[in-house]
Enzyme design. Structure first.
Site, PDB file in Angstrom:
ATOM      1  N   ASN A   9      45.111  47.512  39.110  1.00 46.20           N
ATOM      2  CA  ASN A   9      44.467  47.253  37.840  1.00 46.20           C
ATOM      3  C   ASN A   9      43.898  48.552  37.302  1.00 46.20           C
ATOM      4  O   ASN A   9      42.683  49.035  37.882  1.00 46.20           O
ATOM      5  CB  ASN A   9      43.562  46.313  37.631  1.00 46.20           C
ATOM      6  CG  ASN A   9      42.676  46.110  36.102  1.00 46.20           C
ATOM      7  OD1 ASN A   9      43.242  47.005  35.329  1.00 46.20           O
ATOM      8  ND2 ASN A   9      41.729  45.416  36.060  1.00 46.20           N
ATOM      9  N   LYS A  11      43.156  49.574  34.504  1.00 42.13           N
ATOM     10  CA  LYS A  11      41.963  49.468  33.525  1.00 42.13           C
ATOM     11  C   LYS A  11      42.624  50.755  32.405  1.00 42.13           C
ATOM     12  O   LYS A  11      43.602  50.929  32.144  1.00 42.13           O
ATOM     13  CB  LYS A  11      40.542  49.674  33.835  1.00 42.13           C
ATOM     14  CG  LYS A  11      40.460  48.483  35.301  1.00 42.13           C
ATOM     15  CD  LYS A  11      39.030  48.419  35.365  1.00 42.13           C
ATOM     16  CE  LYS A  11      38.852  47.223  36.494  1.00 42.13           C
ATOM     17  NZ  LYS A  11      37.483  46.925  36.939  1.00 42.13           N
ATOM     18  N   HIS A  97      40.335  38.427  32.858  1.00 45.89           N
ATOM     19  CA  HIS A  97      39.505  39.308  33.688  1.00 45.89           C
ATOM     20  C   HIS A  97      38.118  39.475  33.351  1.00 45.89           C
ATOM     21  O   HIS A  97      37.831  39.289  31.935  1.00 45.89           O
ATOM     22  CB  HIS A  97      40.145  41.011  33.635  1.00 45.89           C
ATOM     23  CG  HIS A  97      39.569  41.898  34.571  1.00 45.89           C
ATOM     24  ND1 HIS A  97      38.371  42.457  34.336  1.00 45.89           N
ATOM     25  CD2 HIS A  97      39.842  42.306  35.771  1.00 45.89           C
ATOM     26  CE1 HIS A  97      37.991  43.246  35.367  1.00 45.89           C
ATOM     27  NE2 HIS A  97      39.031  43.150  36.235  1.00 45.89           N
ATOM     28  N   GLU A  99      36.003  41.566  32.286  1.00 48.05           N
ATOM     29  CA  GLU A  99      35.871  42.687  31.330  1.00 48.05           C
ATOM     30  C   GLU A  99      36.239  42.150  30.132  1.00 48.05           C
ATOM     31  O   GLU A  99      35.744  42.442  29.104  1.00 48.05           O
ATOM     32  CB  GLU A  99      36.474  44.120  31.977  1.00 48.05           C
ATOM     33  CG  GLU A  99      35.653  44.690  32.864  1.00 48.05           C
ATOM     34  CD  GLU A  99      36.388  45.885  33.877  1.00 48.05           C
ATOM     35  OE1 GLU A  99      37.470  46.019  33.379  1.00 48.05           O
ATOM     36  OE2 GLU A  99      35.710  46.104  35.037  1.00 48.05           O
ATOM     37  N   GLU A 169      37.565  36.649  41.654  1.00 49.72           N
ATOM     38  CA  GLU A 169      37.037  37.977  41.244  1.00 49.72           C
ATOM     39  C   GLU A 169      35.640  37.749  40.572  1.00 49.72           C
ATOM     40  O   GLU A 169      35.604  38.050  39.434  1.00 49.72           O
ATOM     41  CB  GLU A 169      37.956  38.903  40.579  1.00 49.72           C
ATOM     42  CG  GLU A 169      37.427  40.445  40.328  1.00 49.72           C
ATOM     43  CD  GLU A 169      38.351  41.185  39.694  1.00 49.72           C
ATOM     44  OE1 GLU A 169      39.105  42.079  40.433  1.00 49.72           O
ATOM     45  OE2 GLU A 169      38.645  41.294  38.374  1.00 49.72           O
ATOM     46  N   GLY A 175      33.539  46.825  40.380  1.00 44.66           N
ATOM     47  CA  GLY A 175      32.854  48.306  40.142  1.00 44.66           C
ATOM     48  C   GLY A 175      31.558  48.578  41.062  1.00 44.66           C
ATOM     49  O   GLY A 175      30.632  49.277  40.414  1.00 44.66           O
ATOM     50  N   SER A 215      35.988  45.545  44.148  1.00 42.70           N
ATOM     51  CA  SER A 215      35.502  46.717  44.871  1.00 42.70           C
ATOM     52  C   SER A 215      36.353  46.656  46.301  1.00 42.70           C
ATOM     53  O   SER A 215      35.826  46.827  47.433  1.00 42.70           O
ATOM     54  CB  SER A 215      34.029  46.648  45.336  1.00 42.70           C
ATOM     55  OG  SER A 215      33.314  46.839  44.310  1.00 42.70           O
TER      56      SER A 215
HETATM   57  P1  13P Z   1      37.032  47.580  41.347  1.00 44.06           P
HETATM   58  O1  13P Z   1      38.107  47.286  42.572  1.00 44.06           O
HETATM   59  O2  13P Z   1      36.851  48.798  40.836  1.00 44.06           O
HETATM   60  O3  13P Z   1      35.769  46.949  41.646  1.00 44.06           O
HETATM   61  O4  13P Z   1      37.544  46.675  40.153  1.00 44.06           O
HETATM   62  C1  13P Z   1      38.022  45.556  40.574  1.00 44.06           C
HETATM   63  C2  13P Z   1      38.796  45.039  39.391  1.00 44.06           C
HETATM   64  O5  13P Z   1      38.027  44.764  38.265  1.00 44.06           O
HETATM   65  C3  13P Z   1      40.297  44.817  39.568  1.00 44.06           C
HETATM   66  O6  13P Z   1      40.480  43.816  38.314  1.00 44.06           O
END
Ligand code: 13P
Length: 255
Positions: A9, A11, A97, A99, A169, A175, A215
């Site tokens: 991902n 982002k 997700h 976010e 997740e 993050g 992470s």
């Molecule tokens: P990180 O791997 O940067 O923690 O992000 C995970 C994520 O949101 C994958 O969708």
């Protein structure tokens, strides 16, 4: 036998086509001539870079969207439909997700609409669920996972569930470099399996892939993916570095 799934991902990265081109150069170098025996590898870049990705014609990396809108077409300024994503050559779309939940107010009802739109257009869905830090502190992981999963899948028939990949997740692990223990991930996986069994029966449940996200890095991949026997992982930051991302995919492929 179902294959593992490793998803990157990206982002809201990178910030220019030139940078994405360099990213593709590095990714191509990593995957050239490589055969993943039992793992599918998917990259979800910003949709503005889809054409660049498609033009690379990478044989062993598929394309996914990070988000879609639930309507097929029409007066929805700024949105992209699952049909458009599919017609561009993508095979997957993420939905739910943390976010999207946090910054765009996506609730279970919206996630359910989007999930159904993804499936209707013939894409596979990568459905993200998991508790936030407050819910974790209140020991509510089990009930949050149950509620999110049941409501996201509302109206998704037994014939469609095998096109849904589910990612546990927890948002506090995104993050952060804080990851759950293998036992905590295993526990979440068993809850997900139990709910899928209740709704769709044991046989259909066995066909659904259950991934971990949050992470993921080479140093954690055994703890968060291999030890709890997950069917793959959803990778954020480390997917921005093709060398690291492909090492993670290889580790998952070999186990
Ligand atoms: P990180 O791997 O940067 O923690 O992000 C995970 C994520 O949101 C994958 O969708």
């Amino acid at each position: 036998m179902k294959k593992n799934l490793v998803v990157g991902n990206m982002k809201m990265n990178p910030t220019s086509p030139a940078e994405f081109e360099r990213y593709l150069d590095a990714l191509e170098k990593e995957v050239k001539g490589k055969k993943f025996e039992k793992t599918e590898v998917v990259i979800c870049p910003p949709a503005i870079y889809f054409k660049q990705f498609i033009d690379r014609k990478l044989k062993n990396v598929q394309l996914g969207a990070q988000n879609i809108f639930w309507e097929y077409q029409g007066a929805y300024t700024g949105e992209i439909s699952s049909g458009m994503v599919k017609n561009m050559g993508a095979q997957y779309s993420m939905v739910g997700h943390s976010e999207r939940r946090k910054y765009f107010g996506e609730d279970e009802e919206i996630i359910n609409l989007k999930l159904k739109a993804i499936l209707k257009s013939g894409l596979r869905a990568i459905l993200c669920i998991g508790e936030n830090i407050e819910e974790r502190k209140r020991n509510q992981t089990v009930e949050v996972v149950k509620k999110q999963l049941r409501e996201a899948l509302n109206g998704v028939g037994a014939g469609k569930i095998e096109y849904v990949d589910i990612v546990y997740e927890p948002s506090w692990a995104v993050g952060s470099d804080n990851v759950p223990t293998s036992d905590e991930i295993l526990e979440a996986k068993l809850i997900i399996k139990k709910i899928l069994s209740e709704i769709y029966g044991h046989k259909a449940m066995e066909r659904v892939r259950i991934l971990y996200g949050g992470s993921i890095a080479r140093c954690f991949v055994n703890q968060v993916c291999i030890d709890p026997a997950m069917d793959g992982g959803l990778v954020g930051r480390e997917s921005l570095v093709p060398y690291e991302f492909i090492r993670i995919a290889e580790t998952i492929d070999k186990n």
